[in-house]
Design an enzyme around this catalytic site. Structure first.
Site, PDB file in Angstrom:
ATOM      1  CG  ASP A   1      -0.266   0.262   2.550  1.00 18.80           C
ATOM      2  OD1 ASP A   1       0.709  -0.498   2.706  1.00 18.80           O
ATOM      3  OD2 ASP A   1      -0.493   1.034   3.394  1.00 18.80           O
TER       4      ASP A   1
ATOM      5  CD  GLU B   1       4.397   1.243   6.877  1.00 21.60           C
ATOM      6  OE1 GLU B   1       4.929   1.535   7.990  1.00 21.60           O
ATOM      7  OE2 GLU B   1       4.053   1.695   5.896  1.00 21.60           O
TER       8      GLU B   1
END
Length: 455
Positions: free
Chosen positions: A94, A156
């Site tokens: 991400d 994250e």
């Protein structure tokens, strides 16, 4: 069965062979806007996970996409040869939101090379980390000298809310002798590093209300306090005259082994001419091992169209970076106590936590750390790596330490001081990326050698 013998020259040649394909796949990943934040299209995070899974399947790994109430993570596994150790390779797929698009010199999700750097959101943080792992796997092909587990997280940047649950649910699958977390950076272009400490984090909100509603600033100003003035007076108590954090109860440490030249830090941070550094002590202590407190945002009327009225309520978001060794719960209690105590003019500071995360310190000694240093020195053509701290936070490292206390945790990365991760015009130095790919390949070979020597 005789295990293959890997030479440094052979592995260098293998990485050189694989780099064009690795870069092409990196660019494909960068084109996927996988942002896990609320308000964004999370179908792109799903696409990103599928793309990572496809890459890992191409390396002959057994692959699963998993989740535990959050965004998808990818686990890929290949069993160790008899007697060989297992290495967990972590990264995340991400990315951060792009922010103000007008500040980007090119489309953040269309990778572009300029002056030896690849520009794009996630090019450095952390899709290059994923591809460094893939590059090492491709270099070995079917002859991996160790077992591997790839754990590629999907949220994250949004706080890793479900990561601890995922780690505990899949604990047996990911148990490893060595853990490589490719989400940090190097000391400089041409100087590799191992990260051995990271600060923790406490993010919270503080709100002050002085009035039931807005009132005329001329009719009542001078006797009736407005909330924005009260809030700014409160925020001003958070630092002393030197710029050090003035909240009692926060731990402060020193002891960094390298120092930051002032001109380099000024240049790399983009500090405006005439603006001084804040705080006291060595610069590396200020950004690695002492607490820092930033006011990230304030909710108040915008300047455009603001009426001549006293503001009834104002709210700020605060972020505290905690020194290694501090405790996030105790630090939040200390900050809340400070804010409540120093609220001016009889106002009440309402403090609420957003999230927190543990700091960490890593004992970077032992054969696997020696293997990492040897791999880095070879990949950077004789330049010895330095041990560094990082002012940012990777709270889940503490979870890895708690779950796998015997594992050697190597915090590495692809970023350099000019990568601008999280900011506009994020980029990856392609020359350093090639060295990172080689270093990880050499690391896997040296880990196998270290384990064999220990038997």
């Amino acid at each position: 069965m005789t295990r293959p013998i890997f030479t440094e020259a052979g592995l260098r040649a293998a990485i050189e062979r694989e780099l064009p394909g690795v870069r092409a796949d990196l660019e494909r990943l960068v084109r996927i806007p996988g942002i896990a934040f609320d308000g964004f299209d999370h179908s792109h995070v799903e696409r990103s996970a599928e793309a990572v899974a496809e890459l890992l399947r191409g390396c002959s790994l057994d692959v699963r996409i998993v989740r535990s109430g959050g965004q998808p993570a990818v686990i890929g596994r290949r069993a160790a040869p008899p007697g060989a150790p297992t290495v967990l390779l972590y990264a995340h797929h991400d990315v951060q939101p792009v922010g103000d698009i007008s500040l980007w010199e090119s489309d953040p999700f269309e990778p572009v090379e300029r002056d030896g750097r690849l520009y794009g959101r996630g090019a450095a943080d952390d899709k290059a980390g994923i591809m460094a792992h893939v590059a090492a796997l491709r270099a070995f092909g079917d002859d991996l000298p160790v077992g591997v587990v790839l754990f590629i997280e999907g949220e994250e940047e949004y706080g890793s809310d479900s990561l601890e649950r995922l780690l505990r649910e899949h604990r047996d699958e990911i148990a490893s002798d060595v853990i490589v977390i490719a989400d940090s950076g190097n000391w400089d272009i041409g100087v590799p590093a191992l990260t051995t400490s990271l600060r923790g984090i406490v993010n919270c909100f503080v709100e002050i209300r002085t009035l039931e509603h807005a009132i005329h600033s001329g009719m009542f100003g001078g006797a009736v306090p407005d909330a924005l003035t009260a809030l700014t007076r409160l925020l001003a108590t958070l630092h002393d005259e030197h710029g050090d954090v003035a909240v009692d109860g926060l731990i402060s440490r020193g002891g960094a082994t390298v120092d930051y030249p002032e001109d380099r830090l000024r240049h790399e941070s983009g500090l405006v001419d005439g603006v001084s550094f804040i705080g006291t002590g060595r610069l590396t202590d200020r950004i690695w091992t002492k607490p820092a407190l930033a006011i990230l945002a304030i909710d108040a009327p915008p300047t455009t169209g603001a009426p001549n009225a006293l503001v009834p309520a104002a709210k700020a978001k605060l972020s505290v970076r905690l020194a290694p060794g501090d405790n996030p719960k105790q630090a939040y209690a200390a900050l809340r106590s400070h804010l409540e105590k120093h609220a001016p003019w009889g106002t009440t500071a309402v403090v609420t936590i957003e999230h927190d995360g543990d700091p960490c310190v890593i004992d970077a000694s032992g054969p696997y750390f020696d293997a990492a240093r040897g791999a880095f020195e070879a990949a950077w053509d004789g330049v010895k790596p330095v041990d560094i701290g990082v002012g940012g936070s990777i709270p889940f490292i503490a979870t890895f330490q708690e779950m796998f206390p015997a594992a050697a945790i190597l915090v590495t990365g692809v970023e350099d001081p000019y990568a601008r991760a999280h900011g506009p015009n994020e980029s990856l130095h392609l020359g350093e990326f090639a060295r990172v790919c080689l270093a990880e390949t050499l690391l896997l070979a040296k880990v196998a050698e270290a384990a064999a020597a220990d038997r």
